[in-house]
Design an enzyme around this catalytic site. Structure first.
Site, PDB file in Angstrom:
ATOM      1  N   HIS A  73       0.837  -1.207   0.000  1.00 42.16           N
ATOM      2  CA  HIS A  73       0.000   0.000   0.000  1.00 42.16           C
ATOM      3  C   HIS A  73       0.864   1.246   0.000  1.00 42.16           C
ATOM      4  CE1 HIS A  73       0.629   0.876   4.384  1.00 42.16           C
ATOM      5  NE2 HIS A  73       0.753  -0.434   4.455  1.00 42.16           N
ATOM      6  N   ASP A  75      -0.741   4.223   0.764  1.00 42.65           N
ATOM      7  CA  ASP A  75      -1.358   5.149   1.717  1.00 42.65           C
ATOM      8  C   ASP A  75      -0.632   5.074   3.051  1.00 42.65           C
ATOM      9  OD1 ASP A  75      -2.564   2.528   2.036  1.00 42.65           O
ATOM     10  OD2 ASP A  75      -3.989   3.453   3.421  1.00 42.65           O
ATOM     11  N   ASP A 106       6.529   1.884   6.599  1.00 41.93           N
ATOM     12  CA  ASP A 106       5.174   1.324   6.494  1.00 41.93           C
ATOM     13  C   ASP A 106       4.365   2.077   5.448  1.00 41.93           C
ATOM     14  OD1 ASP A 106       2.907  -0.138   6.955  1.00 41.93           O
ATOM     15  OD2 ASP A 106       2.426   0.806   8.862  1.00 41.93           O
ATOM     16  N   GLU A 140      -5.083   0.604   2.858  1.00 41.10           N
ATOM     17  CA  GLU A 140      -4.706  -0.363   3.885  1.00 41.10           C
ATOM     18  C   GLU A 140      -4.765   0.246   5.282  1.00 41.10           C
ATOM     19  OE1 GLU A 140      -2.258  -3.013   6.444  1.00 41.10           O
ATOM     20  OE2 GLU A 140      -2.039  -0.866   6.081  1.00 41.10           O
ATOM     21  N   GLU A 141      -4.380   1.507   5.395  1.00 41.88           N
ATOM     22  CA  GLU A 141      -4.379   2.174   6.698  1.00 41.88           C
ATOM     23  C   GLU A 141      -5.747   2.716   7.079  1.00 41.88           C
ATOM     24  OE1 GLU A 141      -1.983   1.772   8.518  1.00 41.88           O
ATOM     25  OE2 GLU A 141      -0.069   1.851   7.477  1.00 41.88           O
ATOM     26  N   GLU A 169       5.128  -5.648   4.038  1.00 43.73           N
ATOM     27  CA  GLU A 169       4.953  -4.974   5.326  1.00 43.73           C
ATOM     28  C   GLU A 169       6.239  -5.059   6.163  1.00 43.73           C
ATOM     29  OE1 GLU A 169       2.654  -3.153   6.536  1.00 43.73           O
ATOM     30  OE2 GLU A 169       0.811  -3.596   5.438  1.00 43.73           O
ATOM     31  N   HIS A 366       4.366   4.517  12.071  1.00 37.49           N
ATOM     32  CA  HIS A 366       3.260   5.302  12.650  1.00 37.49           C
ATOM     33  C   HIS A 366       3.744   6.335  13.672  1.00 37.49           C
ATOM     34  CE1 HIS A 366      -0.234   2.341  11.575  1.00 37.49           C
ATOM     35  NE2 HIS A 366       0.703   2.361  10.645  1.00 37.49           N
TER      36      HIS A 366
END
Length: 397
Positions: A73, A75, A106, A140-141, A169, A366
């Site tokens: 992903h 995003d 990520d 995905e997020e 990932e 994150h």
């Protein structure tokens, strides 16, 4: 554009502010990387009610089998307080051998490395003897409604079939080469609402306090443990994540109280069986006469949140061995084969083909100052390139 350099690839992707559900230019940048390598690139926008539209990308090189998919992903989660970042979250600044930016690990970093690995493979050996595809989502997020699951359905309806998938990932907890994810626990969430009778705190016999009930129901969900683990999975674990009453007064018994929970369950359970066990525990606790002597059972409702994620374990020895040996050849480490952690979009992919996950070190994902070591980008690219060579070689045996 040369795309053999993962650091340059990642800088391009980080500079695209693709906070879910915004595309932010990230998919366009990826398409520009893949097209010169010979990939047929397609964009697909998924739509659903009450959730934002999401742009996704599917690209394929080759027309024959075997067919290896790389999934991920572009995003990213919100940046948080941008003033707290040492370097701008979309600057892709490099300092002390690390690149800073939201999505660095990520998981724009994994995508950048796989693109570089494919480009190096083509440059040194030509295209793989089979097909490679990229299945990249922008959701995905977020709620994961208009992303991988719909992109897979769209591609499958067009006749796409895959023999194996690698999800990029960030799977490594401390050092690149620590861990490959070969499965994931299931996940199920819900909200319990206990109904009472509002009244004056000095006259409890005229009221019915739901706080006592919601605490008792929450306790019943958390104890005893659901199981002690299995050969491939750690014990199932239920956490009550919030208890809410919304009562600003200290002398008023509230009318309702609620609790929200999430369970991560192993292969002792299915989504149906763990749901039944949760309801059994709640009904038993609601009927416990010691909680409410002389009163009828607690009145409660339960609302399930979203779709359950199903537990899975990959058994494809060729896929696992090709990746494990590639990690060992490049790093000298023997990666653990793990099912720990949360969920990922692998939970959707496993319905179409065997899937494993391997990417960067996830320590800063994150976080403010998310960043990746430049050296790790080179190492991961080497691992991916070796994996591509070995998987296609093994797949032809």
């Amino acid at each position: 554009m040369t795309v053999t350099d993962p650091t340059a690839n990642l800088a391009t992707l980080i500079r695209c502010p693709s906070v879910t559900p915004a595309e932010g230019g990230a998919l366009s940048a990826l398409a520009a990387m893949l097209a010169p390598l010979g990939f047929a690139v397609e964009r697909m926008t998924a739509r659903d009610s009450d959730t934002p539209d999401v742009e996704n990308l599917y690209a394929r090189l080759g027309a024959e089998g075997p067919h290896l998919m790389f999934a991920g992903h572009t995003d990213v989660v919100p940046t948080g307080n941008e003033a707290a970042w040492t370097h701008g979250p979309f600057s892709a600044a490099v300092a002390d051998g690390e690149m800073y930016g939201r999505g660095a690990v990520d998981m724009k970093g994994g995508i950048a490395c796989f693109v570089a690995a494919v480009a190096r493979h083509i440059e040194r050996r030509g295209p793989p003897k089979g097909s490679l595809s990229f299945l990249i989502t922008g959701d995905e997020e977020g709620p994961a409604i208009n992303g991988t699951i719909k992109l897979l359905e769209w591609a499958a309806a067009r006749g796409e079939r895959w023999d194996a998938c690698l999800v990029g990932e960030p799977t490594n907890p401390d050092t690149l080469g620590d861990m490959i994810k070969i499965g994931r626990r299931g996940s199920l969430s819900g909200t319990i609402t206990v109904h009472g009778v509002q009244g004056h705190a000095a006259y409890p016999h005229l009221a019915d306090n739901p706080v006592r009930g919601v605490v008792a129901l929450a306790a019943a969900l958390m104890h005893p443990p659901f199981d002690t683990g299995t050969a491939d999975f750690q014990p199932s674990n239920l956490e009550v994540t919030t208890i809410d009453v919304g009562n600003p007064a200290t002398n008023v018994v509230p009318a309702e109280a609620s609790a929200r929970f999430n369970i991560r369950f192993n292969d002792s359970w299915t989504a149906d069986s763990v749901t039944a066990e949760i309801l059994r525990r709640l009904d038993a606790a609601a009927s416990d006469e010691t909680l409410r002597p002389g009163r009828p059972p607690l009145r409660y409702d339960i609302e399930w949140i979203g779709r359950p994620s199903h537990v899975f374990l990959t058994h494809d020895e060729r896929l696992i061995a090709s990746l494990s040996s590639a990690v060992s050849a490049v790093t000298g480490r023997t990666p653990a084969l793990s099912t720990t952690g949360g969920t990922s979009d692998a939970r959707f992919i496993k319905d179409h083909c065997p899937v494993v996950e391997f990417g960067l070190v996830g320590k800063t994902m994150h976080m403010v100052d998310e960043r990746v070591a430049i050296a790790d980008l080179e190492t991961l690219t080497a691992i991916y390139e070796t994996f591509i060579e070995r998987w296609f070689g093994d797949a032809r045996d």
